[in-house]
Design an enzyme around this catalytic site. Sequence first.
Site, PDB file in Angstrom:
ATOM      1  N   PRO A 290      51.886  46.986  46.241  1.00  0.00           N
ATOM      2  CG  PRO A 290      53.555  47.223  47.850  1.00  0.00           C
ATOM      3  CD  PRO A 290      52.282  47.849  47.346  1.00  0.00           C
ATOM      4  CB  CYS A 291      50.022  42.096  45.223  1.00  0.00           C
ATOM      5  SG  CYS A 291      50.106  42.390  43.454  1.00  0.00           S
ATOM      6  CG  HIS A 292      55.852  43.149  43.670  1.00  0.00           C
ATOM      7  ND1 HIS A 292      55.030  44.245  43.460  1.00  0.00           N
ATOM      8  CD2 HIS A 292      57.046  43.643  44.080  1.00  0.00           C
ATOM      9  CE1 HIS A 292      55.709  45.355  43.735  1.00  0.00           C
ATOM     10  NE2 HIS A 292      56.936  45.013  44.125  1.00  0.00           N
TER      11      HIS A 292
END
Length: 154
Positions: A118-120
Amino acid sequence: MSQFLQVPSPVGVLTLEAEQERIVALRWGEAELACDDPSAVLQEGAAQLEAYFKGQLSAFDLPLHVKGSDFQKAVCAQMSAIPLGETRTYGEIAKELGQAAQPVGNACGANPIPIIIPCHRVLGANGLGGFSGAGGVETKVTLLRHEGAAGLLI
């Protein structure tokens, strides 16, 4: 040899890529070589993405293989540890790794398996930061709202 599977989602068509029963990439857009008989890991990846977008999955549990440097892998491990609905900053991850924030931001932008890793959930110190997926920051906001982290955006 890679296998590809297209997965419809609220943020556009996603393509999962697997090698040797591990997910190695998630990309926006249709697969050029989607397979007729997807592997078990691709089927499970599609099922978990569907559950995630339905709000029925809080953590992905898939065999992953991050291609990249040891630093890229370390940043991906840090991102994977961020729970649903929470965020960290590039600076916080940099501090954990004993690095500067800018290389962490670059590694986040090069994440080969977004959403699942989850880079977001990684933000700038004074704003959202960037997002390399289709739709850019708007998609990042959509994902954060979906996860209940929208309070951070107000």
